[in-house]
Write a protein that holds these residues in place. Structure first.
Motif, PDB file in Angstrom:
ATOM      1  N   MET A   1       0.845  -1.200   0.000  1.00  0.00           N
ATOM      2  CA  MET A   1       0.000   0.000   0.000  1.00  0.00           C
ATOM      3  C   MET A   1       0.882   1.253   0.000  1.00  0.00           C
ATOM      4  N   SER A   2       0.536   2.236  -0.810  1.00  0.00           N
ATOM      5  CA  SER A   2       1.333   3.457  -0.909  1.00  0.00           C
ATOM      6  C   SER A   2       1.219   4.270   0.376  1.00  0.00           C
ATOM      7  N   SER A   3       2.208   5.167   0.583  1.00  0.00           N
ATOM      8  CA  SER A   3       2.180   6.043   1.762  1.00  0.00           C
ATOM      9  C   SER A   3       0.920   6.888   1.777  1.00  0.00           C
TER      10      SER A   3
ATOM     11  N   ASN B   1      -2.103   6.196   0.535  1.00  0.00           N
ATOM     12  CA  ASN B   1      -3.261   5.415   0.946  1.00  0.00           C
ATOM     13  C   ASN B   1      -3.221   5.079   2.431  1.00  0.00           C
ATOM     14  N   LYS B   2      -2.010   4.756   2.931  1.00  0.00           N
ATOM     15  CA  LYS B   2      -1.857   4.489   4.363  1.00  0.00           C
ATOM     16  C   LYS B   2      -2.225   5.729   5.181  1.00  0.00           C
TER      17      LYS B   2
ATOM     18  N   LYS C   1      -6.009   6.198   5.246  1.00  0.00           N
ATOM     19  CA  LYS C   1      -6.642   5.221   6.144  1.00  0.00           C
ATOM     20  C   LYS C   1      -6.432   5.610   7.603  1.00  0.00           C
ATOM     21  N   THR C   2      -5.220   6.058   7.928  1.00  0.00           N
ATOM     22  CA  THR C   2      -4.924   6.479   9.296  1.00  0.00           C
ATOM     23  C   THR C   2      -5.771   7.691   9.686  1.00  0.00           C
TER      24      THR C   2
ATOM     25  N   ASP D   1       5.640  10.341   4.164  1.00  0.00           N
ATOM     26  CA  ASP D   1       6.275   9.334   5.023  1.00  0.00           C
ATOM     27  C   ASP D   1       6.477   9.865   6.443  1.00  0.00           C
TER      28      ASP D   1
ATOM     29  N   LEU E   1       2.990  10.351   8.090  1.00  0.00           N
ATOM     30  CA  LEU E   1       2.385   9.058   8.436  1.00  0.00           C
ATOM     31  C   LEU E   1       3.021   8.485   9.701  1.00  0.00           C
TER      32      LEU E   1
ATOM     33  N   GLU F   1       0.891   7.790  13.094  1.00  0.00           N
ATOM     34  CA  GLU F   1       0.791   6.434  13.645  1.00  0.00           C
ATOM     35  C   GLU F   1       1.210   6.417  15.120  1.00  0.00           C
TER      36      GLU F   1
END
Length: 410
Positions: free
Chosen positions: A1-3, A5-6, A9-10, A98, A101, A105
């Motif tokens: 999964m690309s950064s 998309n991650k 989602k986050t 990056d 994210l 997280e």
């Protein structure tokens, strides 16, 4: 999964952690930041900006002036127009997906699924990013209000700035101008200098000054830039924002260079503010000028009207979408005399957007020729391509329009 998309989602997971979009209570964010050892307490040279209109433009002018004087700048603004990372700029550039994210997280883990608003999460991420990737100056814009705004957990400030005060978000800030001004002045700190931009409302000005004097703040007088200065942002009101930014920059850099300042002001970009669309998909539907503006309250509507008066291009077509917590009639009637035909659209993915039929019903009461459109593309097809076109009513509509046009925001 690309950064990317991650990241989405986050953000979506964290967006669901609080039932309300807005809930003023600094205790949640303080508790979270304590788990990160309170990085907000170590930030240096924080410039905190509150106000109803002009915060983002002032921050942009200030960032550019400081950059031209070889200072690095971190900037936190809201909302974003297309991509979330527009909110956080590190050393004059958008934070990478990056890096963002990774921080989000960590925030999600330490928050342990406790209730927290989306803006509190984004503010936590910005503060952590500013702490980990320090710059010479940190420019931080409030989201809404001041006293209870999430950004106001920062105590150590170099300077506070109040831009123009007007009526907005009265359901949270009150319906009296002095109450709104007091909320904005809540960002003041004792003995920290304050810059108060030129105010249209005398009561707002007096309230801001009285609040500053109570805390023994030095009120720095605005130094107006020359009206002959070329600005990268359109509209006469931007001279007031540029003057506010110049005053702040001069406080930080006493031996400021006017030549560098003028270059910076000319190069300043802040998308969606009297933004002329000269390329992209929208130009395929147009033979005349297209102006996109994020105006969404009465004061910004007056600035828009001033621009239309000066432009003197005859009658404009209007594409409008707006959130239903705004009085759309009061907003449009200010520049109504400039309008030929209006096309009403809803704002995609904005649950509180007026429907096209609701806009039609409201604006026909002003005697305007208003028609519903299915979406932005349909409105562009329906609008006469040879007449000047204005697209306005919401920053969320601005973001949608820039995305449709495939405009990069960086």
């Amino acid at each position: 999964m690309s950064s990317k998309n991650k990241l989405l989602k986050t953000l979506n997971r964290m967006f669901s952690l609080h039932p309300k979009l807005i809930d003023f209570d600094l205790s949640r964010l303080r508790l979270l930041m304590n788990k990160f050892n309170n990085p907000q307490n170590t930030l240096q040279n924080v410039i905190h900006i509150a106000g109803t209109n002009g915060k983002g433009s002032t921050a942009s002018f200030l960032k550019e002036i400081l950059k031209y004087h070889n200072l690095t700048v971190n900037v936190y603004t809201s909302p974003h127009l297309i991509n979330f990372n527009e909110r956080i700029r590190i050393n004059n550039k958008l934070i990478s997906e990056d890096r963002l994210l990774k921080i989000l997280e960590e925030v999600e883990i330490k928050n342990e699924k406790q209730p927290i608003t989306f803006f509190e999460i984004t503010t936590a991420a910005a503060i952590i990013a500013f702490y980990r990737y320090p710059s010479d100056v940190n420019v931080i814009e409030t989201g809404l209000g001041g006293r209870l705004d999430a950004t106001n957990i920062i105590e150590n400030k170099k300077l506070t700035i109040i831009t123009q005060i007007g009526f907005d978000h009265i359901e949270f800030l009150g319906n009296k101008i002095e109450d709104i001004a007091r909320e904005k002045a809540g960002i003041y700190r004792k003995n920290v200098p304050v810059i108060i931009a030129k105010q249209k409302n005398l009561i707002a000005h007096k309230t801001l000054v009285a609040s500053a004097r109570m805390l023994k703040n030095n009120i720095i007088n605005i130094e107006n830039i020359s009206p002959n200065t070329t600005l990268g942002l359109r509209g006469d009101h931007q001279y007031e924002n540029a003057s506010t930014a110049f005053t702040a920059a001069k406080y930080l850099i006493p031996l400021i260079s006017l030549s560098k300042t003028n270059l910076a002001l000319k190069q300043t970009i802040w998308p969606g503010r009297v933004h002329q669309i000269k390329n992209g998909k929208i130009t395929n539907y147009r033979n005349n000028i297209t102006i996109l503006d994020g105006a969404h309250n009465e004061d910004s509507s007056y600035s828009l009207n001033q621009y239309l008066n000066k432009k003197a291009m005859g009658k404009w077509n209007l594409i409008i979408g707006m959130l239903n917590n705004r009085d759309i009639k009061d907003f449009v009637k200010i520049f109504k005399s400039h309008l030929n035909e209006v096309f009403a659209i809803s704002i995609p993915q904005a649950k509180t957007s007026y429907s096209p039929d609701e806009i039609v019903s409201e604006l026909r009461e002003l005697g305007l020729n208003v028609n519903p459109a299915l979406d932005l593309k349909n409105a562009l097809v329906l609008a006469d391509k040879d007449k000047p076109l204005l697209i306005t009513g919401s920053l969320y509509l601005t973001g949608h329009t820039l995305k449709f046009n495939e405009t990069r925001v960086d």
